[in-house]
Write an enzyme that holds these catalytic residues in place. Structure first.
Site, PDB file in Angstrom:
ATOM      1  N   GLN A  30       0.628  -1.327  -0.258  1.00 29.78           N
ATOM      2  CA  GLN A  30      -0.351   0.198  -0.302  1.00 29.78           C
ATOM      3  C   GLN A  30       1.031   1.074  -0.331  1.00 29.78           C
ATOM      4  OE1 GLN A  30      -2.846  -0.452   3.233  1.00 29.78           O
ATOM      5  NE2 GLN A  30      -2.551  -2.580   2.893  1.00 29.78           N
ATOM      6  N   ASP A  31      -0.015   2.400  -0.080  1.00 26.45           N
ATOM      7  CA  ASP A  31       1.186   3.556  -0.745  1.00 26.45           C
ATOM      8  C   ASP A  31       2.137   4.286   0.343  1.00 26.45           C
ATOM      9  OD1 ASP A  31      -1.170   4.519   0.590  1.00 26.45           O
ATOM     10  OD2 ASP A  31      -1.712   5.139  -1.976  1.00 26.45           O
TER      11      ASP A  31
END
Ligand code: G3D
Ligand code: MG
Length: 219
Positions: free
Chosen positions: A87-88
């Site tokens: 996830q970012d």
């Protein structure tokens, strides 16, 4: 696609490729698994570890597992995998866990058209780290079991793998992490690249031309 890890009879593998893979008496190889969230990193890791499909939940930080291969040409070889969340907000961790790694596995969801560019950007960003520009890279073109999966040649183009630094050895493998297809073949190539890198006297003499780059697309 390649065969399921640990399920191939050794005769299929030729039986001759054994000790030259292990000229370095190191206890294990350190490999980081990177890629956008939901590309299949944890599924691939659990498949390698347990030789069966294990359902996953999104990785919130990282998983680390030591896996000793029990069959095939890499029998006995131990990998320590660091499966880092994609996830970012977790991507800044990639840099930290990639330091001094022996190899990088970058997992791509081959049906996720919308995020291919994002994956490309993240891949090139991490490989720009000075200590990673000659680290062997294995790209897993994952989810090849799904309709509309892009083939490895197309993924090479989209990810711009031909534009990587000439010092960067790389290989792409078509995989299905759910069944394990292609994982063993990919690891074999990664192992070969690592062994070759270590046996070279200097980094500069490695993979000087595009012709010497690793690229196969086995489905
Ligand atoms: P990540 O660790 O990269 O974030 P996961 O990804 O391993 O958690 O996998 C995300 C989802 O993709 C999971 O489905 C998993 O079963 C699925 N998946 C992983 N690899 C493959 C593959 O090769 N083929 C197919 N068809 N699916 C795959 P869920 O439904 O649990 O989210
Ligand atoms: Mg995960």
């Amino acid at each position: 696609m390649g065969s399921i890890l640990g399920k191939s009879p050794s005769s299929e593998r030729g039986g001759t490729r054994t000790s030259w893979h292990f000229p370095f008496f190191q206890s294990h190889l350190h490999v980081v698994m990177l890629g956008l969230d939901s590309s299949g990193k944890t599924t691939a890791l659990l498949r390698l570890q347990f030789d069966q499909y294990v359902s996953t939940i999104p990785t919130l930080g990282f998983n680390t597992e030591k896996v000793q291969l029990k069959e095939g040409p890499l029998k006995g070889r131990t990998f320590k995998f660091w499966d880092i969340g994609g996830q970012d907000k977790l991507r800044p961790l990639w840099k930290t866990y990639s330091r001094k790694t022996d190899g990088i596995i970058f997992v791509i969801d081959s049906v996720d058209d919308e995020r291919m560019e994002e994956a490309k950007m993240e891949l090139h960003k991490i490989l720009r780290q000075p200590d990673l520009t000659s680290t062997p890279l294995l790209v897993l073109a994952n989810k090849q079991d799904l309709r509309n999966a892009k083939d490895p040649q197309e993924i090479v183009r989209i990810l711009g793998l031909m534009d990587l630094a000439p010092s960067q050895p790389w290989h792409i493998e078509a995989t299905c992490a759910v069944t394990g297809d292609g994982l063993e073949e990919g690891l074999l190539k990664l192992n070969e690249m690592i062994v070759q890198k270590r046996s070279q006297p200097s980094r500069s003499s490695l993979f000087r031309s595009k012709d010497s780059r690793r690229f196969t697309a086995s489905i």
